[in-house]
Write a protein that holds these residues in place. Structure first.
Motif, PDB file in Angstrom:
ATOM      1  N   ALA A   1      -0.856  -0.032   6.647  1.00  0.00           N
ATOM      2  CA  ALA A   1      -1.188   1.102   5.797  1.00  0.00           C
ATOM      3  C   ALA A   1      -2.584   0.877   5.263  1.00  0.00           C
ATOM      4  O   ALA A   1      -2.899  -0.228   4.809  1.00  0.00           O
ATOM      5  N   MET A   2      -3.425   1.861   5.318  1.00  0.00           N
ATOM      6  CA  MET A   2      -4.814   1.745   4.882  1.00  0.00           C
ATOM      7  C   MET A   2      -5.456   0.494   5.506  1.00  0.00           C
ATOM      8  O   MET A   2      -6.158  -0.252   4.848  1.00  0.00           O
ATOM      9  N   LYS A   3      -5.169   0.246   6.764  1.00  0.00           N
ATOM     10  CA  LYS A   3      -5.712  -0.887   7.515  1.00  0.00           C
ATOM     11  C   LYS A   3      -5.295  -2.243   6.946  1.00  0.00           C
ATOM     12  O   LYS A   3      -5.931  -3.251   7.191  1.00  0.00           O
ATOM     13  N   MET A   4      -4.258  -2.275   6.148  1.00  0.00           N
ATOM     14  CA  MET A   4      -3.748  -3.566   5.688  1.00  0.00           C
ATOM     15  C   MET A   4      -2.367  -3.785   6.300  1.00  0.00           C
ATOM     16  O   MET A   4      -1.552  -2.876   6.333  1.00  0.00           O
TER      17      MET A   4
ATOM     18  N   ARG B   1      -6.403  -4.445  -1.542  1.00  0.00           N
ATOM     19  CA  ARG B   1      -5.540  -5.305  -0.727  1.00  0.00           C
ATOM     20  C   ARG B   1      -5.128  -6.547  -1.497  1.00  0.00           C
ATOM     21  O   ARG B   1      -3.982  -7.003  -1.398  1.00  0.00           O
TER      22      ARG B   1
ATOM     23  N   LEU C   1       0.128  -0.642  -2.871  1.00  0.00           N
ATOM     24  CA  LEU C   1      -1.125  -0.466  -2.137  1.00  0.00           C
ATOM     25  C   LEU C   1      -1.778   0.891  -2.351  1.00  0.00           C
ATOM     26  O   LEU C   1      -2.969   0.980  -2.609  1.00  0.00           O
TER      27      LEU C   1
END
Lengths: 167, 375
Positions: free
Chosen positions: A129-132, B330, B346
Protein backbone atom coordinates in the motif's frame (compact mmCIF):
# COMPACT_ATOMS: atom_id res chain seq x y z
CA UNK A 1 -16.58 5.46 -22.93
CA UNK A 2 -17.93 1.92 -23.01
CA UNK A 3 -20.90 0.61 -21.13
CA UNK A 4 -20.95 -3.03 -20.09
CA UNK A 5 -24.23 -4.41 -18.87
CA UNK A 6 -23.65 -7.74 -17.24
CA UNK A 7 -25.60 -10.22 -15.26
CA UNK A 8 -23.79 -11.93 -12.45
CA UNK A 9 -25.86 -14.48 -10.68
CA UNK A 10 -29.24 -12.83 -10.54
CA UNK A 11 -27.99 -9.25 -10.30
CA UNK A 12 -27.50 -6.89 -13.17
CA UNK A 13 -24.61 -4.49 -13.21
CA UNK A 14 -24.16 -1.53 -15.49
CA UNK A 15 -20.48 -0.68 -15.68
CA UNK A 16 -19.30 2.43 -17.46
CA UNK A 17 -15.62 2.39 -18.31
CA UNK A 18 -13.80 5.44 -19.53
CA UNK A 19 -10.19 5.19 -20.59
CA UNK A 20 -8.15 8.02 -19.06
CA UNK A 21 -4.77 6.64 -20.01
CA UNK A 22 -3.42 3.33 -21.19
CA UNK A 23 -3.54 1.93 -17.67
CA UNK A 24 -6.02 4.23 -15.98
CA UNK A 25 -9.75 4.00 -16.17
CA UNK A 26 -12.59 5.83 -14.62
CA UNK A 27 -15.26 3.30 -13.79
CA UNK A 28 -18.80 3.92 -12.66
CA UNK A 29 -20.65 1.03 -11.06
CA UNK A 30 -24.09 1.52 -9.58
CA UNK A 31 -23.66 5.28 -9.32
CA UNK A 32 -20.33 5.08 -7.49
CA UNK A 33 -17.24 6.10 -9.38
CA UNK A 34 -13.87 4.45 -8.99
CA UNK A 35 -10.43 5.08 -10.35
CA UNK A 36 -9.05 1.86 -11.70
CA UNK A 37 -5.40 1.16 -12.32
CA UNK A 38 -4.76 -1.69 -14.67
CA UNK A 39 -1.56 -3.30 -13.47
CA UNK A 40 -1.46 -6.10 -16.04
CA UNK A 41 -3.29 -6.90 -19.19
CA UNK A 42 -2.43 -10.13 -20.88
CA UNK A 43 -4.00 -12.38 -23.37
CA UNK A 44 -4.60 -15.85 -22.00
CA UNK A 45 -4.88 -17.27 -25.47
CA UNK A 46 -7.35 -20.02 -26.02
CA UNK A 47 -7.91 -20.70 -22.32
CA UNK A 48 -11.51 -21.36 -21.55
CA UNK A 49 -13.02 -19.54 -18.66
CA UNK A 50 -14.19 -21.88 -15.99
CA UNK A 51 -15.65 -20.82 -12.70
CA UNK A 52 -12.34 -21.48 -10.96
CA UNK A 53 -9.94 -19.71 -13.29
CA UNK A 54 -7.73 -17.13 -11.63
CA UNK A 55 -7.80 -13.65 -13.02
CA UNK A 56 -4.66 -12.83 -14.97
CA UNK A 57 -5.12 -9.10 -15.11
CA UNK A 58 -5.64 -7.68 -11.69
CA UNK A 59 -7.81 -4.71 -11.15
CA UNK A 60 -8.80 -2.65 -8.19
CA UNK A 61 -11.94 -4.47 -7.33
CA UNK A 62 -14.06 -4.99 -4.33
CA UNK A 63 -14.76 -8.06 -2.40
CA UNK A 64 -17.36 -10.70 -2.96
CA UNK A 65 -18.51 -11.85 -6.36
CA UNK A 66 -14.79 -12.33 -6.91
CA UNK A 67 -14.79 -15.60 -8.72
CA UNK A 68 -17.58 -14.63 -11.01
CA UNK A 69 -15.87 -11.35 -11.67
CA UNK A 70 -12.58 -12.89 -12.64
CA UNK A 71 -13.44 -13.26 -16.25
CA UNK A 72 -14.43 -9.70 -16.90
CA UNK A 73 -12.47 -6.85 -18.45
CA UNK A 74 -11.10 -3.83 -16.63
CA UNK A 75 -13.92 -3.42 -14.20
CA UNK A 76 -15.43 -5.55 -11.52
CA UNK A 77 -18.59 -4.64 -9.72
CA UNK A 78 -18.09 -3.19 -6.31
CA UNK A 79 -21.00 -5.31 -5.31
CA UNK A 80 -21.38 -4.82 -1.61
CA UNK A 81 -20.12 -1.35 -0.97
CA UNK A 82 -16.77 -1.44 0.83
CA UNK A 83 -18.00 1.41 2.99
CA UNK A 84 -20.38 -0.94 4.69
CA UNK A 85 -17.57 -3.18 5.79
CA UNK A 86 -15.27 -0.36 6.76
CA UNK A 87 -17.03 1.36 9.55
CA UNK A 88 -17.63 -1.51 11.90
CA UNK A 89 -14.68 -3.82 11.70
CA UNK A 90 -11.42 -3.01 13.42
CA UNK A 91 -8.28 -2.78 11.32
CA UNK A 92 -7.12 -6.13 10.06
CA UNK A 93 -10.57 -7.50 9.65
CA UNK A 94 -10.97 -10.03 12.39
CA UNK A 95 -14.58 -10.59 11.43
CA UNK A 96 -16.05 -13.94 12.26
CA UNK A 97 -14.72 -16.33 9.74
CA UNK A 98 -12.98 -14.12 7.23
CA UNK A 99 -10.08 -11.75 7.36
CA UNK A 100 -10.19 -8.73 5.10
CA UNK A 101 -7.73 -6.17 3.73
CA UNK A 102 -7.08 -3.37 6.24
CA UNK A 103 -6.48 -0.82 3.50
CA UNK A 104 -6.40 -0.62 -0.28
CA UNK A 105 -3.34 -1.89 -2.06
CA UNK A 106 -1.90 -4.78 -4.00
CA UNK A 107 -1.24 -8.23 -2.65
CA UNK A 108 2.45 -8.99 -3.14
CA UNK A 109 2.67 -12.39 -1.51
CA UNK A 110 0.26 -14.92 -0.14
CA UNK A 111 1.97 -17.07 2.46
CA UNK A 112 -0.74 -19.57 3.33
CA UNK A 113 -2.93 -22.05 1.51
CA UNK A 114 -6.12 -23.81 2.47
CA UNK A 115 -5.46 -26.40 5.13
CA UNK A 116 -2.56 -24.53 6.75
CA UNK A 117 -2.69 -24.04 10.48
CA UNK A 118 -1.66 -20.59 11.64
CA UNK A 119 -0.95 -18.87 14.93
CA UNK A 120 -2.48 -15.51 15.65
CA UNK A 121 -0.19 -12.87 14.20
CA UNK A 122 1.58 -15.23 11.83
CA UNK A 123 2.30 -13.69 8.46
CA UNK A 124 -0.39 -14.70 5.98
CA UNK A 125 0.16 -12.17 3.21
CA UNK A 126 2.08 -9.07 2.20
CA UNK A 127 0.09 -6.07 1.07
CA UNK A 128 1.71 -3.27 -0.89
CA UNK A 129 0.00 0.00 0.00
CA UNK A 130 1.45 3.37 -0.96
CA UNK A 131 4.56 1.46 -2.12
CA UNK A 132 5.15 0.07 1.36
CA UNK A 133 5.14 -3.65 2.00
CA UNK A 134 2.84 -4.37 4.91
CA UNK A 135 2.80 -7.73 6.59
CA UNK A 136 -0.68 -9.00 7.22
CA UNK A 137 -0.80 -11.19 10.31
CA UNK A 138 -3.42 -13.84 10.95
CA UNK A 139 -6.31 -12.28 12.84
CA UNK A 140 -6.79 -15.49 14.83
CA UNK A 141 -5.31 -18.89 15.37
CA UNK A 142 -6.87 -21.63 13.34
CA UNK A 143 -6.92 -23.45 10.06
CA UNK A 144 -7.23 -21.68 6.74
CA UNK A 145 -10.34 -22.77 4.89
CA UNK A 146 -10.05 -20.67 1.80
CA UNK A 147 -7.77 -18.03 0.29
CA UNK A 148 -9.53 -15.50 -1.90
CA UNK A 149 -6.63 -13.50 -3.29
CA UNK A 150 -3.54 -14.05 -5.40
CA UNK A 151 -0.22 -12.29 -5.55
CA UNK A 152 -0.47 -9.33 -7.86
CA UNK A 153 -4.12 -8.72 -7.17
CA UNK A 154 -5.35 -5.26 -6.25
CA UNK A 155 -7.61 -5.15 -3.24
CA UNK A 156 -9.78 -2.51 -1.71
CA UNK A 157 -10.31 -1.85 1.94
CA UNK A 158 -12.52 -4.63 3.25
CA UNK A 159 -11.83 -7.09 0.45
CA UNK A 160 -11.94 -10.59 1.92
CA UNK A 161 -8.47 -12.11 1.88
CA UNK A 162 -9.07 -15.49 3.42
CA UNK A 163 -11.44 -17.55 5.47
CA UNK A 164 -10.77 -19.60 8.58
CA UNK A 165 -12.34 -22.95 9.29
CA UNK A 166 -15.02 -22.85 11.92
CA UNK A 167 -14.07 -25.10 14.78
CA UNK B 1 66.99 20.66 -20.12
CA UNK B 2 64.95 20.14 -16.99
CA UNK B 3 65.42 23.19 -14.86
CA UNK B 4 63.78 24.23 -11.63
CA UNK B 5 60.90 25.93 -13.41
CA UNK B 6 59.88 22.91 -15.44
CA UNK B 7 59.88 20.72 -12.38
CA UNK B 8 57.77 23.33 -10.63
CA UNK B 9 55.27 23.30 -13.48
CA UNK B 10 55.10 19.53 -13.57
CA UNK B 11 54.61 19.29 -9.84
CA UNK B 12 52.17 22.17 -9.65
CA UNK B 13 49.38 19.89 -8.56
CA UNK B 14 51.34 18.27 -5.77
CA UNK B 15 52.66 21.63 -4.59
CA UNK B 16 49.17 23.04 -4.32
CA UNK B 17 47.84 20.37 -2.01
CA UNK B 18 46.68 22.02 1.19
CA UNK B 19 45.64 20.38 4.42
CA UNK B 20 42.14 21.74 3.92
CA UNK B 21 41.79 20.11 0.55
CA UNK B 22 43.07 16.84 1.98
CA UNK B 23 40.48 16.95 4.74
CA UNK B 24 37.75 17.73 2.23
CA UNK B 25 38.84 14.84 0.04
CA UNK B 26 38.47 12.75 3.18
CA UNK B 27 34.97 14.19 3.66
CA UNK B 28 34.12 13.27 0.07
CA UNK B 29 35.23 9.71 0.78
CA UNK B 30 32.91 9.62 3.79
CA UNK B 31 30.01 10.82 1.63
CA UNK B 32 30.80 8.23 -1.04
CA UNK B 33 31.02 5.57 1.65
CA UNK B 34 27.65 6.59 3.10
CA UNK B 35 26.10 6.52 -0.36
CA UNK B 36 27.60 3.28 -1.63
CA UNK B 37 28.07 1.11 1.45
CA UNK B 38 25.43 2.47 3.81
CA UNK B 39 22.86 3.25 1.11
CA UNK B 40 22.05 6.64 2.64
CA UNK B 41 20.23 8.65 -0.04
CA UNK B 42 22.79 7.45 -2.62
CA UNK B 43 21.11 9.33 -5.44
CA UNK B 44 22.20 12.59 -3.88
CA UNK B 45 25.12 11.79 -1.64
CA UNK B 46 27.08 10.05 -4.38
CA UNK B 47 27.03 13.02 -6.77
CA UNK B 48 27.66 15.40 -3.85
CA UNK B 49 30.63 13.29 -2.74
CA UNK B 50 31.95 13.19 -6.30
CA UNK B 51 31.48 16.95 -6.72
CA UNK B 52 33.27 17.52 -3.43
CA UNK B 53 36.17 15.28 -4.45
CA UNK B 54 36.54 16.86 -7.89
CA UNK B 55 36.37 20.39 -6.53
CA UNK B 56 39.02 19.79 -3.89
CA UNK B 57 41.66 18.21 -6.07
CA UNK B 58 44.49 20.72 -6.41
CA UNK B 59 43.90 23.44 -9.01
CA UNK B 60 40.82 21.58 -10.23
CA UNK B 61 39.87 23.00 -13.64
CA UNK B 62 36.31 21.87 -12.93
CA UNK B 63 35.87 24.79 -10.57
CA UNK B 64 37.88 27.16 -12.70
CA UNK B 65 36.21 30.06 -14.39
CA UNK B 66 34.58 28.01 -17.14
CA UNK B 67 34.68 24.75 -15.23
CA UNK B 68 31.85 22.30 -15.59
CA UNK B 69 30.91 22.31 -11.92
CA UNK B 70 30.82 26.10 -11.87
CA UNK B 71 28.73 26.05 -15.02
CA UNK B 72 26.30 23.61 -13.38
CA UNK B 73 26.12 25.82 -10.32
CA UNK B 74 25.22 28.88 -12.40
CA UNK B 75 22.87 26.86 -14.53
CA UNK B 76 20.55 25.76 -11.78
CA UNK B 77 21.71 26.24 -8.21
CA UNK B 78 22.51 29.94 -8.10
CA UNK B 79 19.18 30.75 -9.72
CA UNK B 80 17.25 28.03 -7.82
CA UNK B 81 16.11 26.21 -10.92
CA UNK B 82 17.27 22.70 -10.00
CA UNK B 83 15.39 22.32 -6.70
CA UNK B 84 12.27 23.63 -8.43
CA UNK B 85 12.58 21.11 -11.25
CA UNK B 86 12.93 18.35 -8.66
CA UNK B 87 9.77 19.61 -7.03
CA UNK B 88 7.80 18.96 -10.23
CA UNK B 89 8.91 15.35 -9.97
CA UNK B 90 8.00 15.14 -6.28
CA UNK B 91 4.55 16.52 -7.09
CA UNK B 92 4.13 13.92 -9.80
CA UNK B 93 4.92 11.19 -7.28
CA UNK B 94 2.89 12.46 -4.33
CA UNK B 95 -0.57 11.09 -3.73
CA UNK B 96 -2.63 13.62 -1.82
CA UNK B 97 -5.56 11.18 -1.67
CA UNK B 98 -5.03 10.20 1.99
CA UNK B 99 -4.92 13.87 2.92
CA UNK B 100 -8.07 14.67 0.97
CA UNK B 101 -9.81 11.77 2.70
CA UNK B 102 -8.97 13.24 6.08
CA UNK B 103 -8.42 16.98 5.68
CA UNK B 104 -7.97 17.72 9.38
CA UNK B 105 -4.53 16.07 9.08
CA UNK B 106 -3.42 19.39 7.60
CA UNK B 107 -3.06 20.54 11.21
CA UNK B 108 -0.42 17.89 11.84
CA UNK B 109 1.55 19.03 8.82
CA UNK B 110 1.49 22.56 10.17
CA UNK B 111 2.52 21.41 13.65
CA UNK B 112 5.39 19.46 12.15
CA UNK B 113 7.09 22.72 11.21
CA UNK B 114 7.38 24.25 14.67
CA UNK B 115 10.88 22.90 15.16
CA UNK B 116 12.02 25.08 12.26
CA UNK B 117 11.18 28.22 14.17
CA UNK B 118 12.49 26.99 17.51
CA UNK B 119 15.80 26.13 15.90
CA UNK B 120 15.86 29.46 14.12
CA UNK B 121 15.69 31.21 17.49
CA UNK B 122 18.37 28.96 18.96
CA UNK B 123 20.69 29.58 16.01
CA UNK B 124 20.21 33.32 16.46
CA UNK B 125 21.23 32.96 20.09
CA UNK B 126 24.34 31.07 19.02
CA UNK B 127 25.41 34.06 16.94
CA UNK B 128 24.35 33.13 13.42
CA UNK B 129 22.95 35.98 11.34
CA UNK B 130 19.16 35.92 10.86
CA UNK B 131 19.53 34.69 7.29
CA UNK B 132 21.87 31.90 8.33
CA UNK B 133 19.67 30.94 11.27
CA UNK B 134 16.63 30.69 9.01
CA UNK B 135 18.49 28.46 6.57
CA UNK B 136 19.59 26.17 9.39
CA UNK B 137 16.08 25.95 10.84
CA UNK B 138 14.63 24.87 7.52
CA UNK B 139 16.74 21.70 7.70
CA UNK B 140 14.15 20.57 10.26
CA UNK B 141 11.57 20.20 7.51
CA UNK B 142 13.68 17.27 6.24
CA UNK B 143 12.85 18.41 2.78
CA UNK B 144 16.00 18.61 0.66
CA UNK B 145 14.83 20.80 -2.22
CA UNK B 146 13.19 23.31 0.13
CA UNK B 147 16.38 23.50 2.20
CA UNK B 148 18.43 24.11 -0.93
CA UNK B 149 15.97 26.68 -2.19
CA UNK B 150 15.79 28.67 1.03
CA UNK B 151 19.48 28.57 1.89
CA UNK B 152 20.38 29.32 -1.72
CA UNK B 153 18.56 32.62 -1.37
CA UNK B 154 19.41 33.48 2.23
CA UNK B 155 22.83 32.00 2.83
CA UNK B 156 24.46 30.65 -0.35
CA UNK B 157 27.80 30.26 1.45
CA UNK B 158 26.25 27.59 3.68
CA UNK B 159 24.58 25.64 0.87
CA UNK B 160 27.01 22.72 1.08
CA UNK B 161 26.70 21.82 4.75
CA UNK B 162 22.96 22.53 4.82
CA UNK B 163 22.30 20.27 1.86
CA UNK B 164 24.45 17.51 3.27
CA UNK B 165 22.67 17.82 6.63
CA UNK B 166 19.20 17.83 5.04
CA UNK B 167 19.85 14.76 2.93
CA UNK B 168 21.76 12.86 5.60
CA UNK B 169 18.97 13.34 8.08
CA UNK B 170 16.41 12.43 5.45
CA UNK B 171 18.10 9.07 5.14
CA UNK B 172 18.26 8.82 8.93
CA UNK B 173 14.50 9.27 9.38
CA UNK B 174 14.05 5.56 10.17
CA UNK B 175 16.73 5.82 12.86
CA UNK B 176 15.94 9.20 14.40
CA UNK B 177 12.14 9.25 14.31
CA UNK B 178 11.28 6.10 16.33
CA UNK B 179 13.11 7.22 19.51
CA UNK B 180 11.41 10.62 19.24
CA UNK B 181 8.04 8.87 18.98
CA UNK B 182 8.78 6.60 21.93
CA UNK B 183 9.93 9.53 24.03
CA UNK B 184 6.77 11.49 23.35
CA UNK B 185 4.11 8.80 23.68
CA UNK B 186 2.94 6.12 26.10
CA UNK B 187 2.35 2.54 25.06
CA UNK B 188 -1.40 3.02 25.43
CA UNK B 189 -1.27 5.89 22.98
CA UNK B 190 0.77 3.93 20.48
CA UNK B 191 -1.82 1.16 20.66
CA UNK B 192 -4.73 3.36 19.59
CA UNK B 193 -6.21 1.84 16.48
CA UNK B 194 -7.32 3.96 13.60
CA UNK B 195 -9.41 2.00 11.12
CA UNK B 196 -9.06 2.97 7.52
CA UNK B 197 -11.84 5.31 6.56
CA UNK B 198 -12.62 4.74 2.95
CA UNK B 199 -14.00 7.75 1.29
CA UNK B 200 -13.84 7.96 -2.42
CA UNK B 201 -12.20 11.11 -3.66
CA UNK B 202 -13.59 12.17 -6.99
CA UNK B 203 -11.30 12.84 -9.87
CA UNK B 204 -12.55 16.40 -10.00
CA UNK B 205 -11.47 17.00 -6.39
CA UNK B 206 -8.06 15.53 -7.08
CA UNK B 207 -7.60 17.82 -10.07
CA UNK B 208 -8.93 20.92 -8.35
CA UNK B 209 -6.77 20.37 -5.25
CA UNK B 210 -3.40 21.35 -6.76
CA UNK B 211 -4.94 24.34 -8.53
CA UNK B 212 -6.67 25.66 -5.41
CA UNK B 213 -3.62 25.11 -3.21
CA UNK B 214 -1.42 26.96 -5.69
CA UNK B 215 -3.74 29.96 -5.83
CA UNK B 216 -4.32 29.99 -2.08
CA UNK B 217 -0.74 29.51 -0.94
CA UNK B 218 0.62 31.71 -3.70
CA UNK B 219 -1.64 34.54 -2.58
CA UNK B 220 -1.00 34.11 1.13
CA UNK B 221 2.73 33.41 0.98
CA UNK B 222 4.10 34.80 -2.28
CA UNK B 223 7.61 33.59 -1.45
CA UNK B 224 6.34 30.03 -1.51
CA UNK B 225 4.91 30.41 -5.02
CA UNK B 226 7.89 28.91 -6.89
CA UNK B 227 8.03 25.85 -4.62
CA UNK B 228 4.31 25.22 -4.24
CA UNK B 229 3.70 26.10 -7.88
CA UNK B 230 6.12 23.45 -9.14
CA UNK B 231 5.03 20.85 -6.58
CA UNK B 232 1.40 21.31 -7.55
CA UNK B 233 2.18 21.45 -11.26
CA UNK B 234 3.64 17.96 -10.96
CA UNK B 235 0.61 16.82 -9.01
CA UNK B 236 -1.81 18.38 -11.48
CA UNK B 237 -0.09 16.60 -14.37
CA UNK B 238 -0.34 13.31 -12.48
CA UNK B 239 -3.95 13.65 -11.37
CA UNK B 240 -5.30 15.04 -14.62
CA UNK B 241 -3.93 12.08 -16.53
CA UNK B 242 -3.86 14.35 -19.56
CA UNK B 243 -0.11 14.52 -20.03
CA UNK B 244 1.15 11.13 -19.02
CA UNK B 245 4.41 11.51 -20.93
CA UNK B 246 5.24 14.77 -19.19
CA UNK B 247 4.34 13.27 -15.82
CA UNK B 248 6.62 10.31 -16.41
CA UNK B 249 9.44 12.49 -17.69
CA UNK B 250 9.17 14.82 -14.69
CA UNK B 251 9.12 11.97 -12.19
CA UNK B 252 11.90 9.99 -13.83
CA UNK B 253 14.18 11.40 -16.51
CA UNK B 254 14.09 15.08 -15.58
CA UNK B 255 14.25 14.43 -11.84
CA UNK B 256 17.15 12.00 -12.30
CA UNK B 257 19.13 14.27 -14.57
CA UNK B 258 18.60 17.26 -12.33
CA UNK B 259 19.50 15.23 -9.25
CA UNK B 260 22.88 14.42 -10.80
CA UNK B 261 23.53 18.05 -11.78
CA UNK B 262 22.33 19.35 -8.44
CA UNK B 263 24.45 16.91 -6.44
CA UNK B 264 27.61 17.70 -8.40
CA UNK B 265 27.06 21.45 -8.15
CA UNK B 266 26.33 21.33 -4.41
CA UNK B 267 29.35 19.10 -3.83
CA UNK B 268 31.55 21.59 -5.65
CA UNK B 269 30.62 24.30 -3.13
CA UNK B 270 32.19 22.25 -0.36
CA UNK B 271 35.67 23.64 -0.79
CA UNK B 272 38.20 23.35 2.03
CA UNK B 273 38.55 26.79 3.51
CA UNK B 274 34.82 27.55 3.38
CA UNK B 275 33.63 24.23 4.73
CA UNK B 276 36.10 23.59 7.53
CA UNK B 277 34.70 25.99 10.04
CA UNK B 278 33.14 25.42 13.44
CA UNK B 279 29.89 26.75 11.98
CA UNK B 280 29.60 23.63 9.82
CA UNK B 281 29.52 21.50 12.95
CA UNK B 282 26.89 23.77 14.48
CA UNK B 283 24.80 23.48 11.32
CA UNK B 284 24.87 19.69 11.53
CA UNK B 285 23.95 19.66 15.24
CA UNK B 286 21.27 22.35 14.96
CA UNK B 287 19.80 20.68 11.90
CA UNK B 288 19.43 17.46 13.85
CA UNK B 289 17.82 19.36 16.68
CA UNK B 290 15.39 21.05 14.28
CA UNK B 291 14.44 17.64 12.93
CA UNK B 292 13.84 16.15 16.39
CA UNK B 293 11.87 19.19 17.53
CA UNK B 294 9.69 19.05 14.41
CA UNK B 295 8.89 15.41 15.18
CA UNK B 296 8.11 16.26 18.82
CA UNK B 297 5.88 19.16 17.84
CA UNK B 298 3.96 16.97 15.39
CA UNK B 299 3.41 14.24 17.99
CA UNK B 300 2.49 16.77 20.65
CA UNK B 301 -0.10 18.34 18.40
CA UNK B 302 -1.52 14.96 17.49
CA UNK B 303 -1.87 14.30 21.23
CA UNK B 304 -4.02 17.40 21.51
CA UNK B 305 -6.11 16.26 18.55
CA UNK B 306 -6.43 12.85 20.19
CA UNK B 307 -7.63 14.44 23.40
CA UNK B 308 -10.12 16.63 21.54
CA UNK B 309 -11.44 13.68 19.56
CA UNK B 310 -11.92 11.56 22.65
CA UNK B 311 -9.10 9.11 22.01
CA UNK B 312 -9.61 8.35 18.34
CA UNK B 313 -6.30 9.62 16.98
CA UNK B 314 -3.06 7.79 17.51
CA UNK B 315 -0.56 10.53 18.36
CA UNK B 316 2.31 8.86 16.54
CA UNK B 317 0.89 9.87 13.16
CA UNK B 318 1.90 13.40 14.16
CA UNK B 319 5.52 12.36 13.62
CA UNK B 320 4.69 12.03 9.92
CA UNK B 321 3.83 15.74 9.90
CA UNK B 322 7.45 16.51 9.10
CA UNK B 323 8.20 16.36 5.41
CA UNK B 324 10.37 13.48 4.12
CA UNK B 325 7.49 12.08 2.12
CA UNK B 326 6.79 9.14 2.14
CA UNK B 327 9.48 7.80 4.43
CA UNK B 328 8.18 9.40 7.61
CA UNK B 329 4.77 7.81 7.11
CA UNK B 330 6.32 4.40 6.58
CA UNK B 331 8.34 4.73 9.76
CA UNK B 332 5.18 5.64 11.67
CA UNK B 333 3.42 2.60 10.27
CA UNK B 334 6.32 0.38 11.29
CA UNK B 335 6.34 1.73 14.85
CA UNK B 336 2.58 1.17 15.10
CA UNK B 337 2.84 -2.38 13.82
CA UNK B 338 5.62 -3.22 16.26
CA UNK B 339 3.15 -2.55 19.05
CA UNK B 340 0.11 -4.13 17.43
CA UNK B 341 0.35 -6.11 14.21
CA UNK B 342 -3.27 -5.40 13.37
CA UNK B 343 -2.96 -1.65 13.53
CA UNK B 344 -2.64 -0.11 10.08
CA UNK B 345 -2.09 3.61 10.38
CA UNK B 346 -0.35 3.95 7.05
CA UNK B 347 -3.06 5.87 5.22
CA UNK B 348 -3.51 8.32 8.08
CA UNK B 349 0.23 8.75 8.37
CA UNK B 350 0.46 9.30 4.60
CA UNK B 351 -2.17 12.02 4.91
CA UNK B 352 -0.21 13.77 7.66
CA UNK B 353 2.96 13.27 5.65
CA UNK B 354 1.52 14.79 2.47
CA UNK B 355 0.32 17.70 4.60
CA UNK B 356 3.84 18.00 5.99
CA UNK B 357 5.21 18.15 2.45
CA UNK B 358 2.97 21.10 1.62
CA UNK B 359 3.51 22.70 5.01
CA UNK B 360 7.29 22.57 4.78
CA UNK B 361 7.10 24.39 1.46
CA UNK B 362 4.83 27.00 3.02
CA UNK B 363 7.18 27.24 6.01
CA UNK B 364 10.04 27.86 3.57
CA UNK B 365 8.03 30.69 2.04
CA UNK B 366 7.17 32.10 5.45
CA UNK B 367 10.83 32.03 6.49
CA UNK B 368 11.79 33.84 3.28
CA UNK B 369 9.06 36.41 3.88
CA UNK B 370 10.18 36.93 7.49
CA UNK B 371 13.71 37.61 6.29
CA UNK B 372 12.42 39.94 3.61
CA UNK B 373 14.35 38.02 1.01
CA UNK B 374 14.08 37.94 -2.72
CA UNK B 375 12.83 41.06 -4.30
Amino acid sequence: MRRYTMNIGDREFVVDVQELAADQFSVVVGGESYEVNLSADESLGEAIITPDIKSGGSVRAAAPARKEAAAKPAAAPAASAPAAASARKPAGGGGKGTQSAPMPGTIIEVNVKPGDTVERGQQVAVLDAMKMHNIIGASRAGTIAEVYVDAGQAVDHGTALLKYKEE
Amino acid sequence: MIDQETIGLLLKGVNNVTWQSLVMIGVSFVLLYLAIVKDYEPLLLLPIGAGCLLANLPLSPLIGEEGMLVALYHMGVGNEMFPLLIFIGIGALTDFGPLLENPRLVLLGAAGQFGIFLTLILALLLGFTPNEAASIGIIGAIDGPTSIYVSGILAPHMLGPITVAAYSYMSLVPIILPPVIHLMTTKEERLIRMPYSSRKISRRTRILFPIIVTVLVGTLVPFATPLIGMLMLGNLMKESGAVERLTKASAAEIANTVTLFLGLAIGSTMVGADFLKPSTLFILVLGLLAFALDGCAGVFFAKILNWLSGGKINPIIGAAGISAFPMAARVVQRVAQEEDFENFLLMHAMGANAAGQVASVVAGGVVLALMGAGG
